[in-house]
Each structure stands twice: as C-alpha cells, then as structure tokens.
Design a protein around this motif. Sequence first.
Motif, PDB file in Angstrom:
ATOM      1  N   VAL A   1      -4.123  23.909 -24.401  1.00 54.36           N
ATOM      2  CA  VAL A   1      -3.837  22.646 -25.076  1.00 54.36           C
ATOM      3  C   VAL A   1      -5.135  21.904 -25.406  1.00 54.36           C
ATOM      4  CG1 VAL A   1      -2.757  20.376 -24.833  1.00 54.36           C
ATOM      5  CG2 VAL A   1      -1.556  22.433 -24.042  1.00 54.36           C
ATOM      6  N   SER A   2      -6.014  21.781 -24.418  1.00 55.99           N
ATOM      7  CA  SER A   2      -7.264  21.055 -24.623  1.00 55.99           C
ATOM      8  C   SER A   2      -8.218  21.384 -23.487  1.00 55.99           C
ATOM      9  CB  SER A   2      -7.013  19.548 -24.651  1.00 55.99           C
ATOM     10  OG  SER A   2      -6.677  19.083 -23.354  1.00 55.99           O
TER      11      SER A   2
ATOM     12  N   GLU B   1      -7.275  22.188 -19.525  1.00 56.47           N
ATOM     13  CA  GLU B   1      -7.741  23.431 -18.927  1.00 56.47           C
ATOM     14  C   GLU B   1      -8.531  23.145 -17.650  1.00 56.47           C
ATOM     15  OE1 GLU B   1      -8.324  27.612 -18.563  1.00 56.47           O
ATOM     16  OE2 GLU B   1      -6.837  26.286 -19.480  1.00 56.47           O
TER      17      GLU B   1
ATOM     18  N   GLU C   1      -0.006  14.529 -24.637  1.00 58.51           N
ATOM     19  CA  GLU C   1      -0.841  15.319 -23.727  1.00 58.51           C
ATOM     20  C   GLU C   1      -0.963  14.640 -22.368  1.00 58.51           C
ATOM     21  OE1 GLU C   1      -5.472  16.733 -23.344  1.00 58.51           O
ATOM     22  OE2 GLU C   1      -4.542  16.846 -25.336  1.00 58.51           O
TER      23      GLU C   1
ATOM     24  N   ARG D   1       4.383  21.843 -27.794  1.00 56.45           N
ATOM     25  CA  ARG D   1       3.712  21.869 -29.091  1.00 56.45           C
ATOM     26  C   ARG D   1       4.598  21.430 -30.241  1.00 56.45           C
ATOM     27  NH1 ARG D   1       1.486  25.074 -25.587  1.00 56.45           N
ATOM     28  NH2 ARG D   1      -0.777  25.516 -25.613  1.00 56.45           N
TER      29      ARG D   1
END
Length: 239
Positions: free
Chosen positions: A131-132, A136, A69, A43
């Motif tokens: 995260v997103s 996930e 990412e 992050r």
Amino acid sequence: MAGRLKQPTGRYGGRSAEERQAERRRRFLDAALQVFGDRPGFRSATVAALSEAAGLSTRQFYEEFRTLEDVLAALHLQVNDWAEQAALTALAEAGELPLAERAAAVFRAYAADVTADPRRIRITFVEIIGVSPALEEQRLARRARWVDLICAEADAAAARGEAAARDYRIAATAFIGSVNGLLHDWSAGRVDATLDQVVEELVRQLLGILRPSGWSPEAHRVRPPGSGPLPSRGSPRGE
C-alpha cells in the motif's frame, strides 16, 4: 491518527466526547474489517462507502481519520493486538508445561484467533501488502515483535535446559515467514489439512529449530568448573 476536523466536546446523551469518539472509531474499524477484509477490499473502497457501512457520516470519518490508509493501519494493528493477546494469554496459562506442550498451546491459541475470521487473515497477509512505505514499515515492525517474542521464549527455554543455546533471530524470522505463509494458504483452501494438523506442523518446525539434530539436555548442560564430565546415561555415577 487523529482526524483533521475539530471534534465535538462536552457531554451528549449521557456520554462524554471521549466516549462518543471511541464509539465512532470502533464503528469505523468494524466497518473496515468488512469492507477491507471482504469485498470490495481496501483498494476499491471509498470514504463514502466505509462511512455508510459504519452508519456514520463522511464528516464523522474525517473527525477520526485523515485517509482510508489511516483506517487500514489502525485495523492492522488491532488485528495483530488480538492475536498477540491470545498468544500471551495462552503462554501465561501454559507456563509450567513442558516445552512441546507449551508451544502447542501458544500456537493453537494464535491460530484459532487469526483464523476465527477470514477477514482478519486478509487484512494481515493481503490488504496491507504494497500500500505504502509507511504501512510496509508498520507491517515489518509488527512482524519484528513476533520475532522478539519467539527469541525471548527460546532464550528462556535454553536457560532452563529445554533448548539449544544460540542466537535465534535469523531462525525466528524465517519461522515467522513459514507461519504466515502456511496459515494464509490454509485459510485460502490451498492446504488440505485441519487447523490442528497445521498447528502440529508448526510446532514440529519450531521444536526442530530449538532442538536440532544431535542436541540433548545432557550433552549441553552447563557444568561448574572442575566438576568433571557428565555421567553417562547408563550409569548414575558415570562408571
């Protein structure tokens, strides 16, 4: 995921474009293991910092990836692939051992791999979380692969008369959560035990799932129709 810039073609320095691309990708992932798995963490990372750690340019980054990412996603898959290969290799080598020894060999190999580098645990159990939606979904999909592996081996053990015959999916899913939580807490110094003790506890839990109280191979052995009851333990002839 491929980068958004056009990648070079042809041979250079005796290596093909594909070989150079693979080398760059490896260097970015090696750098990501350090940057994401230690400090500053995913992050707080930047493309510039990751490129510097890899010894490459930001232009080269965008030849391989679109975003940070994407790098985290690739690294998460790589770390899981390493652990899966360690477990499968141990399983193949322990194929003729009794169930308890076979389970111990597999978990010892898995635990040794994921705890060999604390950064791998951080990638798998910390940095990937929240995260997103896409990451996930990837995390849950990889966890489902571990569930599938346990279910397949449990079914095979049941077919050999080593375990109870049942649907193991819910139990396997719960067990994987226990494995992840225990190994993460152990690596963080919150569990006062050796790695061998952690593995022994996981094996005990798994055997408790596969062989619940009251189960025995004799009591659950499949008998041919009309063959009569199983003989008692005290008499080979059941008399």
